[in-house]
Enzyme design. Structure first.
Site, mmCIF file in Angstrom:
data_model
loop_
_atom_site.group_PDB
_atom_site.id
_atom_site.type_symbol
_atom_site.label_atom_id
_atom_site.label_comp_id
_atom_site.label_asym_id
_atom_site.label_seq_id
_atom_site.Cartn_x
_atom_site.Cartn_y
_atom_site.Cartn_z
ATOM 1 N N MET A 183 -5.474 5.079 -5.116
ATOM 2 C CA MET A 183 -4.489 3.660 -4.266
ATOM 3 C C MET A 183 -3.087 4.733 -4.977
ATOM 4 O O MET A 183 -2.157 4.700 -6.008
ATOM 5 C CB MET A 183 -3.981 2.505 -4.860
ATOM 6 C CG MET A 183 -5.282 1.863 -4.455
ATOM 7 S SD MET A 183 -5.404 0.452 -5.617
ATOM 8 C CE MET A 183 -7.390 -0.284 -5.450
ATOM 9 N N CYS B 259 1.116 -1.346 -0.098
ATOM 10 C CA CYS B 259 0.592 0.185 -0.048
ATOM 11 C C CYS B 259 1.190 1.008 0.210
ATOM 12 O O CYS B 259 1.659 1.686 1.045
ATOM 13 C CB CYS B 259 -0.849 -0.163 1.377
ATOM 14 S SG CYS B 259 -1.816 1.516 1.354
#
Length: 386
Positions: free
Chosen positions: A305, A97
């Protein structure tokens, strides 16, 4: 003496447009079923509300980061990321992430895992998921990371200190190749559902890029609009499942949703066009180089993201991809790509040489929200204890 539960120290940190729970590696068991069960219990998963734990009932806020001192000469800390499923007892440890990477240095500095310099400290991070090096640079005063500042990112209220995150050699994070199929475009045939053009690019994370018109969309839809289209979501997941098989993440598309719900990511891109963001603000076509939407864990991502942005940045520089086909003329001659995600523009810098991605950079804000102890009932893990 009878004890009903035990506690684990942790921090909750907002990194970019995500929020996660950060643990020191030393307080958790080694990787395995027991560690997963402890983390799932801490998050209150599986439960659609995650009401009995720290999870935020959304893929953006149900994430875990595990940090420890690195033994590598080129890194200060090791960082392992886990995507904690909200509705299934699963933690997907593949992939990274990027948003929560911006919180790693805050946690590491607060935990005294490295030497701090002022006015800036660059934390050298080894991401164990992707086996890649990332540098995160923070403003520091009196040994603490500064969180106040004037920089804003679409999707996060207010402003904060401007942080630079550099991803080195991000290609092949999960598959070992920038173009996992070897092609800039592929066709996915779903029979009666249609044939779909995709580009699969693995940089930061593998992402499957779709053409919105082929799935009945304009490209400017907001995440909540798409989530109100259950048949479209099923179609997107069917395409993602085939792609997961194509690039070797799963051996059979039929198990992709269950065994690899988080990877690859999937989304759609379109040429610059005006759209209204979730706050009612008009985003002008000339402000962005393309309009893009991504999905994760079978739901639309509310913003974008960072690792997806890294993939998009690389894809934009590869002629013939679905992404390169729609970017602005300006972007075709620049090392900067401005992505129009649901909340607004997001900048990615791309350093490519001879077709290879050397480095990509993004700017974020991040801040620590909480330090504390999470309670883990022994009853939840008794069956796994020796």
């Amino acid at each position: 003496m009878y004890r009903e539960s035990f506690t684990l120290p942790c921090s909750i940190i907002r990194g970019g447009t995500s929020k996660g729970v950060y643990f020191l590696e030393s307080v958790l068991p080694p990787p395995g079923e027991l560690r997963d069960k402890i983390i799932l219990t801490a998050f209150g998963s599986p439960d659609l509300r995650e009401i009995d734990g720290l999870g935020g009932a959304n893929s953006l806020t149900s994430k875990v980061c595990i940090i420890g001192v690195s033994n590598r000469e080129d890194a200060d800390v090791d960082y392992t990321f886990g995507q904690v499923s909200v509705d299934k007892p699963i933690i997907d440890w593949r992939g990274n992430c990027g948003n929560l990477t911006s919180g790693v240095g805050i946690f590491a500095i607060e935990q005294s895992l490295l030497k701090v310099t002022e006015p800036e400290t660059t934390v050298r991070i080894f991401n164990t998921n992707s086996q890649k090096i990332i540098h995160a640079t923070y403003p520091v005063k009196d040994g603490k990371v500064l969180s106040d500042g004037t920089y804003s990112i679409p999707g996060v209220p207010g402003t904060g200190a401007k942080l630079k995150i550099d991803f080195f050699d991000p290609s092949g994070s999960l598959t070992g190749k920038l173009l996992p199929t070897g092609n800039v475009k592929d066709k996915i045939d779903l029979g009666e559902k249609g044939v779909f053009t995709v580009s699969i690019v693995d940089a930061g994370n593998p992402v499957v890029y779709l053409i919105p018109s082929e799935i009945g969309l304009k490209g400017t839809e907001l995440p909540t609009e798409v989530e109100g289209m259950p048949e479209t979501l099923k179609l997107i997941e069917a395409i993602r499942s085939v792609a997961a098989e194509m690039i070797g993440i799963v051996p059979d598309r039929a198990i992709a949703t269950a065994k690899s719900p988080a990877y690859p990511k999937i989304g759609f891109v379109s040429a610059p066009q005006d759209y209204i963001n979730p706050e009612g603000k008009l985003i002008h076509a000339e402000e962005v180089d393309l309009v893009a939407r991504l999905a994760s864990m079978q739901k639309m991502h509310r913003a974008y993201m960072i690792t997806g942005a890294v993939s998009t940045g690389a894809a934009a520089h590869i002629e013939g991809t679905v992404v390169h086909d729609v970017i602005s003329e300006r972007a075709k001659h620049s090392d900067t790509l401005i992505i129009g995600h649901p909340y607004g523009p997001m900048e990615v810098t791309v350093d490519m040489q001879d077709g290879q991605v050397i480095k990509e950079g993004v700017y974020r804000t991040a801040r620590k929200i909480l330090d504390g102890q999470v309670y883990i009932p022994y009853s939840r893990i008794q069956s796994l204890q020796k």
